[in-house]
Motif scaffolding. Structure first.
Motif: not given
Length: 86
Positions: A15-20, A62-66, A70-81
């Motif tokens: 959630l914090l990484i998403n906020a950034v 840097s966080v926004r670039t890197v 990965p956040l798209i994939v991680i968020n999709a996995v968390i939503i499916i979970y």
């Protein structure tokens, strides 16, 4: 037994990484003076990379670039979970 487990720690960090990553540089960061758009330094001058503000701006960029893909994939996995086992 414990109030926070490892799963909650992962949720909070995501959630914090998403906020950034969601912070808009034009709408929010530039208004408070934290935008990346700085004038070119003159002859013999350099950017101020040692200040805490400059390091924080570099970290946000840097966080926004890197972490974009990965956040798209991680968020999709968390939503499916959460939908399946929620």
């Amino acid at each position: 037994m414990s109030l926070f487990g490892f799963g909650r720690l992962i949720y909070v960090s995501i959630l914090l990484i998403n906020a950034v990553c969601v912070l808009s540089e034009d709408r929010f960061l530039a208004r408070i003076g934290w935008g990346r758009a700085q004038p070119e330094p003159g002859f013999g001058a350099s950017y101020d990379n040692a200040s805490l503000k400059a390091k924080t701006i570099n970290l946000i960029t840097s966080v926004r670039t890197v972490m974009r893909i990965p956040l798209i994939v991680i968020n999709a996995v968390i939503i499916i979970y959460e939908l399946i086992l929620g």
